[in-house]
Design an enzyme around this catalytic site. Structure first.
Site, PDB file in Angstrom:
ATOM      1  N   ARG A  37      13.379   5.071  -2.266  1.00 57.95           N
ATOM      2  CA  ARG A  37      12.991   6.109  -3.229  1.00 57.95           C
ATOM      3  C   ARG A  37      14.066   7.183  -3.364  1.00 57.95           C
ATOM      4  O   ARG A  37      14.155   7.840  -4.401  1.00 57.95           O
ATOM      5  CB  ARG A  37      11.651   6.726  -2.837  1.00 57.95           C
ATOM      6  CG  ARG A  37      10.479   5.871  -3.273  1.00 57.95           C
ATOM      7  CD  ARG A  37       9.159   6.501  -2.907  1.00 57.95           C
ATOM      8  NE  ARG A  37       8.054   5.872  -3.608  1.00 57.95           N
ATOM      9  CZ  ARG A  37       6.795   5.902  -3.206  1.00 57.95           C
ATOM     10  NH1 ARG A  37       6.469   6.524  -2.078  1.00 57.95           N
ATOM     11  NH2 ARG A  37       5.853   5.324  -3.921  1.00 57.95           N
ATOM     12  N   LYS A 202      -4.605   2.103   0.223  1.00 58.62           N
ATOM     13  CA  LYS A 202      -5.205   3.150  -0.627  1.00 58.62           C
ATOM     14  C   LYS A 202      -6.334   2.514  -1.452  1.00 58.62           C
ATOM     15  O   LYS A 202      -6.276   2.454  -2.683  1.00 58.62           O
ATOM     16  CB  LYS A 202      -4.141   3.787  -1.526  1.00 58.62           C
ATOM     17  CG  LYS A 202      -3.114   4.609  -0.739  1.00 58.62           C
ATOM     18  CD  LYS A 202      -2.084   5.249  -1.640  1.00 58.62           C
ATOM     19  CE  LYS A 202      -1.041   6.031  -0.838  1.00 58.62           C
ATOM     20  NZ  LYS A 202       0.088   6.478  -1.651  1.00 58.62           N
ATOM     21  N   GLY A 360       5.453   2.319  -2.950  1.00 56.01           N
ATOM     22  CA  GLY A 360       6.391   2.784  -1.934  1.00 56.01           C
ATOM     23  C   GLY A 360       6.451   1.823  -0.764  1.00 56.01           C
ATOM     24  O   GLY A 360       7.536   1.402  -0.336  1.00 56.01           O
ATOM     25  N   GLY A 384       0.401   3.181  -7.226  1.00 51.60           N
ATOM     26  CA  GLY A 384      -0.707   3.754  -8.014  1.00 51.60           C
ATOM     27  C   GLY A 384      -0.243   4.078  -9.425  1.00 51.60           C
ATOM     28  O   GLY A 384      -0.965   3.840 -10.409  1.00 51.60           O
TER      29      GLY A 384
HETATM   30  N1  LIG Z   1      -5.558  -4.764   6.786  1.00 55.39           N
HETATM   31  C1  LIG Z   1      -4.994  -3.559   6.758  1.00 55.39           C
HETATM   32  N2  LIG Z   1      -5.536  -2.539   7.466  1.00 55.39           N
HETATM   33  C2  LIG Z   1      -4.954  -1.309   7.449  1.00 55.39           C
HETATM   34  N3  LIG Z   1      -3.837  -1.002   6.754  1.00 55.39           N
HETATM   35  C3  LIG Z   1      -3.278  -1.994   6.052  1.00 55.39           C
HETATM   36  C4  LIG Z   1      -3.813  -3.308   6.005  1.00 55.39           C
HETATM   37  N4  LIG Z   1      -3.030  -4.053   5.218  1.00 55.39           N
HETATM   38  C5  LIG Z   1      -2.029  -3.255   4.779  1.00 55.39           C
HETATM   39  N5  LIG Z   1      -2.165  -2.015   5.293  1.00 55.39           N
HETATM   40  C6  LIG Z   1      -1.255  -0.853   5.124  1.00 55.39           C
HETATM   41  O1  LIG Z   1      -1.169  -0.503   3.771  1.00 55.39           O
HETATM   42  C7  LIG Z   1      -0.093   0.414   3.662  1.00 55.39           C
HETATM   43  C8  LIG Z   1       0.429   0.428   2.244  1.00 55.39           C
HETATM   44  O2  LIG Z   1      -0.612   0.669   1.325  1.00 55.39           O
HETATM   45  P1  LIG Z   1      -0.405   1.396  -0.066  1.00 55.39           P
HETATM   46  O3  LIG Z   1       0.088   2.789   0.141  1.00 55.39           O
HETATM   47  O4  LIG Z   1      -1.689   1.217  -0.814  1.00 55.39           O
HETATM   48  O5  LIG Z   1       0.749   0.519  -0.737  1.00 55.39           O
HETATM   49  P2  LIG Z   1       1.956   0.968  -1.700  1.00 55.39           P
HETATM   50  O6  LIG Z   1       2.666   2.147  -1.051  1.00 55.39           O
HETATM   51  O7  LIG Z   1       2.821  -0.229  -1.803  1.00 55.39           O
HETATM   52  O8  LIG Z   1       1.313   1.352  -2.989  1.00 55.39           O
HETATM   53  C9  LIG Z   1       0.924  -0.054   4.689  1.00 55.39           C
HETATM   54  O9  LIG Z   1       1.280   1.060   5.500  1.00 55.39           O
HETATM   55  C10 LIG Z   1       0.169  -1.136   5.510  1.00 55.39           C
HETATM   56  O10 LIG Z   1       0.324  -0.996   6.912  1.00 55.39           O
HETATM   57  O1  LIG Z   2       3.422   6.687  -2.294  1.00 59.71           O
HETATM   58  C1  LIG Z   2       3.003   6.950  -3.423  1.00 59.71           C
HETATM   59  O2  LIG Z   2       2.210   6.113  -4.123  1.00 59.71           O
HETATM   60  P1  LIG Z   2       1.993   4.519  -3.843  1.00 59.71           P
HETATM   61  O3  LIG Z   2       1.616   4.329  -2.375  1.00 59.71           O
HETATM   62  O4  LIG Z   2       0.823   4.159  -4.730  1.00 59.71           O
HETATM   63  O5  LIG Z   2       3.253   3.825  -4.223  1.00 59.71           O
HETATM   64  C2  LIG Z   2       3.419   8.196  -4.167  1.00 59.71           C
HETATM   65  O6  LIG Z   2       4.393   8.929  -3.453  1.00 59.71           O
HETATM   66  C3  LIG Z   2       2.182   9.046  -4.460  1.00 59.71           C
HETATM   67  O7  LIG Z   2       1.631   9.480  -3.256  1.00 59.71           O
HETATM   68  P2  LIG Z   2       0.054   9.839  -3.199  1.00 59.71           P
HETATM   69  O8  LIG Z   2      -0.720   8.539  -3.387  1.00 59.71           O
HETATM   70  O9  LIG Z   2      -0.146  10.461  -1.841  1.00 59.71           O
HETATM   71  O10 LIG Z   2      -0.210  10.819  -4.334  1.00 59.71           O
END
Ligand SMILES: Nc1ncnc2c1ncn2[C@@H]1O[C@H](COP(=O)(O)OP(=O)(O)O)[C@@H](O)[C@H]1O
Ligand SMILES: O=C(OP(=O)(O)O)[C@H](O)COP(=O)(O)O
Length: 403
Positions: A37, A202, A360, A384
């Site tokens: 990033r 998330k 991310g 997101g």
């Molecule tokens: N089964 C699980 N239980 C808890 N955490 C998980 C599981 N599978 C994946 N994760 C966690 O999800 C996190 C990423 O989720 P998220 O922020 O939604 O993705 P992104 O940043 O790609 O949008 C990672 O830190 C990973 O460790």
């Molecule tokens: O990591 C982020 O989003 P992402 O996990 O959905 O890629 C962005 O920095 C937004 O962070 P936020 O979901 O805490 O507002």
């Protein structure tokens, strides 16, 4: 939207330009485990530096609770930005206080400063327009111009993303322009079969996107922390896994609609479980085992997709013409739980379709697991944000950049 090149052509030399970036990078202590990033915003910063602007970079990191918290400091990100651009980068230890004002006042033409985490101030994320506006007023005092380039946060109606650009002449940075350009293609004539892979942690933020995907996608594959709400909805034991209990009725409705519409919904058939959540820093080997997804032992946590699921998901992705993937398939930060994420990444590399990886952590996972970024169609910095863009929602941080 005005482009950064147009803004520069109007004259930025000696002007203070506020760059809202997304420097929300994964950290292990104070070590950045993936700087994607930061590299993503580098071209915008370098263009402004070359044009003689006084560049004020600001971002959030993690989800601190509206007060300073050293665990979420942006100091490591500021140092890394300095290394990348090959210049000193000043760091303000607050966001709109004495340190920020003095640091910005001390900038010469073509110099760069990074402010401390915007979310250390409750005004940044407040749902109250007046409170957010008051914080945006304070931020506006630090700059003459605004460049929005934090694509990963454009879905947030936050002070620095939404309210600040209304107070300053503004433009979109190069990262936002690139991201929007690629994602637009997925909202127009998407080539089919179109598969979407959703995982991550998330869950409450992202489950709702399925409502829209049921109208667009041919296949929806669920993994990571998102899978357990589905497995629970189907009546299975999920132990202490991530669970969004209040979303179970919605999930049942999604499964029913998918069946009615002929959208293929694919859930894990086996999962890797452990009695404890792994230590992501020490990464010591853990006790874990693979169990059928419909026979998880009580008290255990589901931490990754199992090998049968990995084969199944690879087969569902092999002939997809388009794939969008957000959210790791497991706790990939620990080697015992990285196989599900690795399997999906490998399937995308092996497929001849166009793949977009967004988020991310998803982007960080692909890189830290050793995949070549160029093997994917596009790696988006926003999870997101890209999901909400694909839903056709108005994103506050993009709407605010319109002329
Ligand atoms: N089964 C699980 N239980 C808890 N955490 C998980 C599981 N599978 C994946 N994760 C966690 O999800 C996190 C990423 O989720 P998220 O922020 O939604 O993705 P992104 O940043 O790609 O949008 C990672 O830190 C990973 O460790
Ligand atoms: O990591 C982020 O989003 P992402 O996990 O959905 O890629 C962005 O920095 C937004 O962070 P936020 O979901 O805490 O507002």
């Amino acid at each position: 939207m005005k482009t950064i090149d147009e803004l520069i052509a109007e004259g930025v030399t000696g002007k203070r330009v506020f760059v809202r970036a997304d420097l929300n990078v994964p950290l292990s202590g104070t070590t950045i485990t993936d700087d994607g990033r930061i590299r993503a915003v580098q071209p915008t910063v370098e263009k402004l530096v070359a044009a003689g602007a006084r560049v004020v970079v600001a971002s959030h990191l993690g989800r601190p609770k509206g007060a300073p918290d050293p665990a979420f400091s942006l100091a490591p990100a500021a140092a890394r930005l300095g290394e990348l651009i090959g210049a000193d980068v000043a760091f303000a230890t607050d966001t709109v206080g004495e340190s920020a004002r003095a640091t910005v006042a001390g900038l010469g033409d073509g110099q760069v400063a990074v402010l401390e985490n915007l979310r250390f101030n409750p005004g940044e994320t407040s749902k109250d327009d007046a409170e957010r506006g008051a914080f945006a007023d304070q931020l506006a005092e630090l700059a003459d111009l605004y460049v929005g380039d934090g694509f990963g946060a454009v879905h947030r109606k936050h002070a620095s993303v939404f309210d600040l650009p209304a107070r300053l002449p503004h433009a979109a940075g190069d990262l936002i322009a690139t991201e929007v350009g690629v994602l637009k293609k997925l909202t127009e004539n998407v080539e089919r079969p179109y598969a979407v892979v959703l995982g991550g942690s998330k869950v409450s933020d992202k489950l709702g996107v399925i409502d829209h995907l049921l109208e667009r996608a041919d296949r929806i594959l669920i993994g990571g922390g998102m899978a357990y709400t589905f497995l629970k909805a189907q009546g299975h034991e999920v132990g202490s896994s991530l669970l969004q209990e209040d979303q179970i009725p919605a999930v049942l409705e999604y499964l029913k609609r998918a069946e009615d519409k002929g959208v293929e919904f694919v859930l894990p058939v086996d999962v890797v479980v452990s009695e404890t959540f792994p230590d992501l820093k020490a990464k010591a080997p853990t006790e874990h085992r693979t169990v059928p997804a419909d026979a998880m032992p009580a008290g255990f946590i589901g931490l990754d997709n199992g090998p049968e699921t990995n084969k199944l998901y690879a087969s569902k992705l092999a002939d997809a013409a388009t794939v969008f993937w957000n959210g790791p398939m497991g706790v990939f930060e620990h080697p015992d739980y990285a196989e599900g994420t690795r399997a999906v990444a490998q399937a995308l590399v092996d497929s001849s379709g166009f793949s977009v990886v967004g988020g991310g952590d998803s982007a960080a996972a692909v890189r830290t697991l050793g995949f070549d970024e160029n093997a994917f169609g596009h790696i988006s910095t926003g999870g997101g944000a890209s999901l909400e863009y694909l839903e056709g929602k108005t994103l506050p941080g993009l709407a605010a950049l319109e002329d």
